[in-house]
Design an enzyme around this catalytic site. Structure first.
Site, PDB file in Angstrom:
ATOM      1  N   SER A  58      30.284  49.903  33.328  1.00 56.43           N
ATOM      2  CA  SER A  58      30.775  48.971  34.887  1.00 56.43           C
ATOM      3  C   SER A  58      31.512  49.117  35.365  1.00 56.43           C
ATOM      4  CB  SER A  58      30.904  47.540  34.365  1.00 56.43           C
ATOM      5  OG  SER A  58      32.427  47.647  33.732  1.00 56.43           O
ATOM      6  N   SER A 110      32.031  50.242  29.020  1.00 58.01           N
ATOM      7  CA  SER A 110      32.029  50.648  30.427  1.00 58.01           C
ATOM      8  C   SER A 110      32.792  51.233  30.868  1.00 58.01           C
ATOM      9  CB  SER A 110      32.336  49.150  31.201  1.00 58.01           C
ATOM     10  OG  SER A 110      31.394  48.075  31.250  1.00 58.01           O
ATOM     11  N   LYS A 127      39.991  50.196  39.001  1.00 57.00           N
ATOM     12  CA  LYS A 127      38.586  48.981  39.229  1.00 57.00           C
ATOM     13  C   LYS A 127      39.493  48.217  39.587  1.00 57.00           C
ATOM     14  CE  LYS A 127      35.490  48.147  35.561  1.00 57.00           C
ATOM     15  NZ  LYS A 127      34.950  48.025  34.538  1.00 57.00           N
TER      16      LYS A 127
END
Lengths: 99, 473, 492
Positions: free
Chosen positions: C154, C178, C79
């Site tokens: 997210s 997330s 990420k």
């Protein structure tokens, strides 16, 4: 602006100044409305009787996590400067600071 | 109409640690810009702080030295404000649970003893250094994140002289405690002044003016010399003092308003989520208390009591921790205390003040000085010779015994050899002998001098005196 | 041999270890698939093809010398919020344009130590603030199950990449859901470990007391495996716990006899998608069939969690994001003086959601409002934790939906921030309490959208929740389903 001069309980312009965010007029108005909504929702917390509850300031119960006073080299100077938006003489350059 | 000033200080002290407060970068002065930095002290995304335990110990030690209450539970908080020298745009500091609260420091001004209350001592991280050019400014983060202890006093000071004496006493305590080098040139101690003025009979304090970023004790003294009369003048003209921050313009010799250049202060302190709290045990504090060194006042008293030194000597010796340590080591190496004190106070301190060095930089170590004093005590050499030997040692170093034997400086105490010198002097100075016998004392001193000269300074003066007296009857 | 990109992490590691495929072949298979498909998905911001190939060759050499490592030669997606040495790290934001990470996040360092190869950078909501990845300033990421829908957020890039077989597994971060919510919306497994399990060093902080790194994987065993690799005490993170290494992957079984699973009434609310409720209730029945005892419980704190979360998280974020000022790294917009420069930089560098949260967080900490908002929220937070502590006295784990609805359409919720916040209702409680939770597939809607089941455990209860999740998963075939992507066509 001092606190007494603040007109409504939530003044987006004052807060934006504290947070160093330059907002346009439209942006200010939109955020003012959205945040008033959110703050109204957040008022639900007033329903909770929190008397006698200690604030949870840490996610863990640990304490005294420390390191020995030993020094070690940090980052390579060239690598540090490579990330700098403006640099000269090994320094990070910013607009003139008035002290 | 008489006025009274009330002065409090916020003193920032850089701690003597090897590494920074929250990262392992060296805590050292003078490196090339931005070469002692890492993701933590540069506020890089993703970096996290870790507490330096030595900084905690030194802060608590300072608290113990000034009789503060040590908070067994303490924590760090984030103080939020934007400034280019602040890597994260928040400073990790301590808000409502500092390491130390309360306490006091005693000191004297013109022989009068005084006490200043300490409000609190907390620990935080220092900011970076800004360098200003004509068109812009540069930031060097080497200093950013070094451990900074803030000592806040009560408004117990009332004059520039008091304030200067307090700062000097505080510096002495910090140096004695090994807490900080207190090197003012390197910015080890900096302070903010809070100063107000009121009528001498008024109960409440006047409106407070803050003077920020004072780097020298002399600056503090001069700023107060200018600021106190300024406030009095304003009040006497019937103007109110408005609470504000001012800065000291050293060249102009006055303080000036910083209004308009400052934002409203709303630091939005909240507990630092990256750092678990500090919990100290009574045992730890007891152990740290046991390690405390004597403070100057206590040490002076001990020097008087244990070594029978005059108050004056003890005062001179303890005024500098290194000198006091040097003295104690000299005595421990076998020198009589009073002799050691005399040699240090006269010969060595003269040398130190001439050269600007520290006593530790001299080529004569305590053991060498003790050996020299021994040579005098056992009459191997006389006083003037000893000074000569010391002069050699200060330049070349070396062992006093060796210098004495190599140069044949040992004192002549052999009565036969001295009788021989005396015979020669008496024979060639008949007039002086006659003068002495006629009761003129200076003639006797002259004759002794002649004997000393003949011995090239090595004669034992005491013995010469005795022998000459017997000779002349 | 099946298509290598469909293999799980464990399977990939095993086949590389056994020499059935080289690391370079496996890496190339992924690079090729990303090339063909990611234009349609938009999961990756950057793919480090050269770096990955070089590391794959090195891994093959190590293997040929007889070296062993749990993930030797297997690529993993990262990420955009984790520092990877030499890579950009933008957090989906314009403000970090130009920044190159000079160090590895600890979790990345541990992946490397286990032999894994960081493959590329995965898209996310800017600074992890969002539930749809629409807040990325960089690009849109699409849900592989329906390209007109969001992947969740997210960690939307991480979930979409795993679901579309663009990496065998990915690292994500979870501050209020997330990892778990995008895992649910994309039909994969997402684990939010207990706060303190995984070092946060090198994770760009959103809310420091809530953030935690965790795996997004194709099945529960992989989540366990990745957790074992990245967890453990790190002297650079004062909030990482000093615990013996875990071996969660070895403790997984197939039945649930003797386990007590709580069913909190407050997690089945009015207005939730009926298909989600049906699927989750069916999953609960399945767990019962596997031997678990189902215990109805109540967590009255739940309705205050969103308000508490948005105060605590934004307050911390307002400080954490203050460092982005254009002085030391990242983007700068010139200004007349330092204040002007910083204000312009931040105005241009942050997107609307980030600004909204910074303003909210600054406000709740400001003079005169701290007690009313922030301090009160910290007290409610402790009460929320106490509620879970009480529940776990009678239960080993809790079963809930992960998200009240399946993947929604782009733009559907962007106009109303508060509605978007409310979709985190089932996940934020876990972060506030500092406990652990895992989301795994438990069915599909009629339209073919994945539905997620959340298993919540007490602090350090990863073994229990993964045991439940694994037994359930292995009794179903949800995790084996793949989205139907038109391979080779790319454009969407």
């Amino acid at each position: 602006m001092s606190e007494t001069e603040r007109q409504s309980p939530f003044d987006v312009a004052y807060v934006a100044r504290l947070a160093r965010l330059k907002l346009g007029e439209d942006e200010c108005a939109r955020l003012q409305a959205q945040l008033e909504d959110i703050l109204a929702y957040v008022e639900t917390l007033n329903e909770v009787d929190v008397s006698g509850i200690e604030p949870m300031t840490q996610a863990l119960e640990t304490q005294n996590v420390m390191r020995a006073d030993v020094s070690a080299p940090g980052l390579d100077h060239a690598a540090v400067m490579a990330n700098a938006p403006e640099r000269r003489l090994g320094l990070f350059i910013v607009p003139r600071i008035i002290e | 109409m008489s006025w009274r000033a009330d002065i409090g200080l916020e003193v920032h002290v850089q701690l003597r640690t090897r590494s920074k407060m929250f990262c392992a970068c060296p805590n050292a002065f003078g490196a090339e810009p931005n070469t002692q930095v890492c993701p933590v002290c540069l506020g890089y995304p993703g970096a996290l702080p870790v507490i330096n335990q030595e900084a905690i110990r030194l802060t608590v030690r300072t608290g113990l030295l000034i009789d503060a209450h040590i908070n067994l539970r303490s924590k760090f908080d984030r103080k939020n404000y934007f400034y280019p020298d602040q890597a994260k745009n928040y400073q990790i500091s301590q808000y409502d649970q500092p390491l130390c609260v309360g306490g006091h420091l005693d000191f004297s001004v013109n022989g009068e003893s005084r006490r200043v209350g300490i409000t609190r001592i907390h620990l935080e991280e220092d900011v970076a250094k800004n360098i200003h050019f004509d068109a812009d400014s540069g930031v060097d983060f080497n200093r950013a994140g070094t451990p900074l202890m803030e000592i806040v006093t009560e408004p117990d000071l009332h004059a520039p002289e008091d304030t200067l004496a307090f700062l000097q006493a505080l510096k002495q305590v910090l140096q004695y405690g090994g807490v900080s080098d207190c090197n003012l040139e390197q910015g080890n101690i900096r302070c903010d002044i809070n100063c107000s003025v009121r009528r001498a009979d008024a109960v409440n304090l006047g409106t407070k003016i803050e003077i920020k970023n004072m780097n020298t004790f002399r600056g503090v003294f001069r700023a107060l010399q200018a600021e106190i009369p300024r406030q009095i003048r304003e009040l006497e003209r019937g103007r109110a003092i408005v609470q504000e921050t001012r800065r000291w313009d050293d060249a102009a010799g006055r303080t000036e308003s910083m209004r308009g250049k400052e934002d409203a202060h709303d630091y939005r302190y909240f507990p630092e989520p990256d750092l678990p709290p500090i919990v100290l045990s009574e045992e730890t504090i007891t152990a740290w208390r046991a390690e405390l060194p004597d403070l100057p006042a206590a040490r002076r008293a001990r020097f008087v009591a244990a070594f029978s030194l005059p108050e004056y000597d003890a005062g001179v010796l303890v005024s500098d921790k290194e000198v006091a340590d040097y003295f104690e080591e000299t005595v421990a190496a076998g020198a009589p205390a009073k002799a050691a004190s005399n040699w240090i106070m006269t010969e060595l301190l003269a040398r130190v003040s001439e050269s600007g060095e520290s006593i530790r930089d001299l080529k004569v170590a305590p053991a060498g000085l003790a050996a020299l004093i021994q040579l005098v005590e056992n009459r191997t050499i006389n006083g003037p010779t000893a000074k000569e030997v010391l002069a050699t040692m200060l330049v070349e170093g070396g062992d006093p015994g060796e210098i004495v034997s190599k140069r044949g400086l040992a004192q002549v105490s052999d009565a036969g050899a001295l009788e021989n010198f005396i015979e020669q002097v008496v024979a060639s100075h008949a007039k002086s002998v006659a003068d002495y016998r006629a009761g003129k004392q200076p003639a006797f001193e002259f004759l002794i001098g002649q004997v000393m000269r003949l011995s090239r300074g090595k004669a034992n003066p005491q013995l010469v005196r005795e022998l000459l007296k017997a000779k002349l009857g | 041999m099946s298509e290598p990109t469909t293999w799980t992490l464990a399977e990939s590691a095993r086949r590389v270890r056994e020499g059935a495929i080289s690391s370079l072949e496996l890496t190339d298979a992924y690079l090729d698939r990303i090339d063909r498909l990611d234009r349609a998905i938009g999961a990756y911001l950057t793919v480090d093809a050269d770096g990955a190939r070089a590391q794959a060759r090195a891994a093959d050499e190590r293997r040929s010398r007889g070296e062993r490592a749990p993930l030797l030669g297997v690529p993993v997606g990262i990420k955009d919020v984790l520092n990877v040495s030499g890579w950009p790290c933008t957090c989906g934001s314009r403000i970090l344009e130009g920044y190159r990470a000079p160090f590895d996040a600890t979790a990345v360092e541990r992946l490397r130590a286990a032999g894994a190869i960081p493959l590329g950078i995965l898209n996310m909501d800017e600074f992890a603030m969002g539930s749809s990845t629409e807040n990325s300033s960089r690009q849109l990421t699409r849900n592989p199950w329906d390209l007109e829908r969001v992947p969740g957020g997210s960690s939307g890039g991480s979930a979409a990449a795993v679901a579309a077989d663009l990496c065998p597994a990915a690292l994500g971060t979870d501050t209020g859901g997330s990892i778990r919510q995008p895992a649910a919306l994309c039909g994969c497994v997402g684990l939010k470990p207990t706060y303190g399990r995984v070092s946060r060093y090198g994770l760009v902080a959103y809310a420091s007391s809530l953030d935690q790194i965790g795996p997004l994987t194709k099945d529960v065993r992989d989540a366990a495996l990745l957790h074992d690799v990245i967890s453990g005490r790190d002297p650079r993170d004062s909030t990482s716990l000093d615990l013996p290494p875990t071996s969660l992957a070895s403790g997984l079984g197939r039945e649930l006899t003797g386990m007590r699973l709580g069913l909190p009434a407050e997690y089945f609310i009015d207005g939730m998608d009926p298909e989600v409720e049906t699927a989750v209730r069916a999953a609960v029945e399945q767990c019962k069939a596997l031997g678990a005892e189902i215990v109805p419980i109540s967590l009255p704190q739940t309705r205050y969690a969103i308000a508490t979360y948005y105060i605590v998280a934004t307050a911390e974020a307002s400080a954490n994001l203050a460092r982005f000022d254009g002085v030391r790294y990242g983007r700068r917009v010139p200004g007349e003086d330092p204040i002007d420069m910083v204000e312009r930089t931040r105005a241009a560098g942050f997107g609307p959601e980030v600004k909204r949260r910074i303003i909210l967080g600054t406000y709740v900490l400001s003079s005169g409002y701290y007690d009313a908002y922030y301090l009160r929220a910290l007290k409610v937070r402790r009460w929320i934790r106490a509620g879970f502590d009480e529940a776990f006295r009678s239960c080993d784990a809790l079963l809930t939906p992960t998200s009240p609805s399946p993947a929604f359409r782009f733009g559907e919720r962007t106009g109303d921030p508060l509605q978007m916040y409310l979709s985190d209702i089932f996940t934020v409680t876990v972060n506030l309490a500092g406990i652990c939770g895992v989301s795994l597939p438990c069915g599909f809607t009629k339209a073919g959208l994945p539905i997620g089941l959340q298993v919540i455990g007490p602090a350090l209860g990863e073994a229990a929740i993964l045991r439940v999740a694994h037994a359930y998963e292995q009794s179903t075939e949800w995790h084996t389903r793949r989205p139907n992507l038109a391979v080779g066509e790319g454009a969407a």
